[in-house]
Design a protein around this motif. Structure first.
Motif, PDB file in Angstrom:
ATOM      1  N   ASP A  24      14.603 -46.765  -5.113  1.00 41.80           N
ATOM      2  CA  ASP A  24      13.325 -46.667  -5.804  1.00 41.80           C
ATOM      3  C   ASP A  24      12.293 -47.406  -4.968  1.00 41.80           C
ATOM      4  OD1 ASP A  24      11.478 -46.003  -7.693  1.00 41.80           O
ATOM      5  OD2 ASP A  24      11.981 -47.656  -9.040  1.00 41.80           O
ATOM      6  N   GLY A  27       5.852 -47.684  -4.062  1.00 48.54           N
ATOM      7  CA  GLY A  27       4.788 -46.751  -3.692  1.00 48.54           C
ATOM      8  C   GLY A  27       5.276 -45.342  -3.406  1.00 48.54           C
ATOM      9  N   TRP A  28       6.377 -44.917  -4.006  1.00 48.41           N
ATOM     10  CA  TRP A  28       6.927 -43.600  -3.670  1.00 48.41           C
ATOM     11  C   TRP A  28       6.022 -42.482  -4.156  1.00 48.41           C
ATOM     12  CZ3 TRP A  28       8.227 -39.862  -7.199  1.00 48.41           C
ATOM     13  CH2 TRP A  28       8.357 -40.266  -8.525  1.00 48.41           C
ATOM     14  N   LYS A  29       5.316 -42.673  -5.268  1.00 47.22           N
ATOM     15  CA  LYS A  29       4.419 -41.628  -5.766  1.00 47.22           C
ATOM     16  C   LYS A  29       3.238 -41.431  -4.819  1.00 47.22           C
ATOM     17  CE  LYS A  29       5.575 -42.215 -10.613  1.00 47.22           C
ATOM     18  NZ  LYS A  29       5.081 -42.574 -11.946  1.00 47.22           N
ATOM     19  N   LYS A  30       2.696 -42.527  -4.338  1.00 46.40           N
ATOM     20  CA  LYS A  30       1.577 -42.455  -3.398  1.00 46.40           C
ATOM     21  C   LYS A  30       2.026 -41.799  -2.088  1.00 46.40           C
ATOM     22  CE  LYS A  30       0.474 -46.192  -1.398  1.00 46.40           C
ATOM     23  NZ  LYS A  30       0.036 -47.532  -1.014  1.00 46.40           N
ATOM     24  N   ASN A  31       3.203 -42.198  -1.597  1.00 45.72           N
ATOM     25  CA  ASN A  31       3.712 -41.615  -0.355  1.00 45.72           C
ATOM     26  C   ASN A  31       4.022 -40.129  -0.519  1.00 45.72           C
ATOM     27  OD1 ASN A  31       3.541 -44.128   0.800  1.00 45.72           O
ATOM     28  ND2 ASN A  31       5.688 -44.617   0.472  1.00 45.72           N
ATOM     29  N   LEU A  32       4.562 -39.745  -1.671  1.00 49.30           N
ATOM     30  CA  LEU A  32       4.849 -38.341  -1.924  1.00 49.30           C
ATOM     31  C   LEU A  32       3.557 -37.536  -1.998  1.00 49.30           C
ATOM     32  CD1 LEU A  32       7.137 -36.334  -2.534  1.00 49.30           C
ATOM     33  CD2 LEU A  32       6.740 -36.797  -4.954  1.00 49.30           C
ATOM     34  N   GLY A  33       2.542 -38.092  -2.636  1.00 55.39           N
ATOM     35  CA  GLY A  33       1.247 -37.408  -2.705  1.00 55.39           C
ATOM     36  C   GLY A  33       0.631 -37.217  -1.333  1.00 55.39           C
ATOM     37  N   TYR A  36       2.512 -34.408   0.451  1.00 60.02           N
ATOM     38  CA  TYR A  36       2.090 -33.084  -0.023  1.00 60.02           C
ATOM     39  C   TYR A  36       0.702 -32.733   0.498  1.00 60.02           C
ATOM     40  CZ  TYR A  36       6.019 -32.441  -3.198  1.00 60.02           C
ATOM     41  OH  TYR A  36       7.261 -32.258  -3.735  1.00 60.02           O
TER      42      TYR A  36
END
Length: 84
Positions: A24, A27-33, A36
């Motif tokens: 986990d 900042g995985w959401k920011k990196n994924l965004g 994309y």
């Protein structure tokens, strides 16, 4: 018999390249965004470059999707009722 008293026999802190037992990352959401977004920009650039470089010398026999966005394709020859 059964499980050892320390649990399942798995160490809770294990370093692996894939992130350990429960990956986990911060900042995985920011990196994924961002990933994309980068894929979208690269895809748009490839699409734009492909449309600019596409050139057909002979008109296609039937309408093709790239005629909507490519300016270097001659118009289709519509079939008349006598040709069918």
């Amino acid at each position: 018999m059964g499980a050892p008293p320390s649990g399942h026999g798995l160490r809770p802190n294990v370093w692996t390249p894939s992130g350990g037992w429960y990956p986990d990352p911060i900042g995985w959401k920011k990196n994924l965004g961002r990933s994309y977004l980068a894929l979208g920009v690269i895809g748009a650039l490839v699409f734009y470059t492909s449309a600019q470089l596409e050139h057909r010398y002979i008109a296609p026999a039937f309408p093709i999707p790239s005629q909507r966005w490519c300016k270097n394709i001659p118009p289709c020859k519509e079939k008349s009722a006598s040709e069918e």
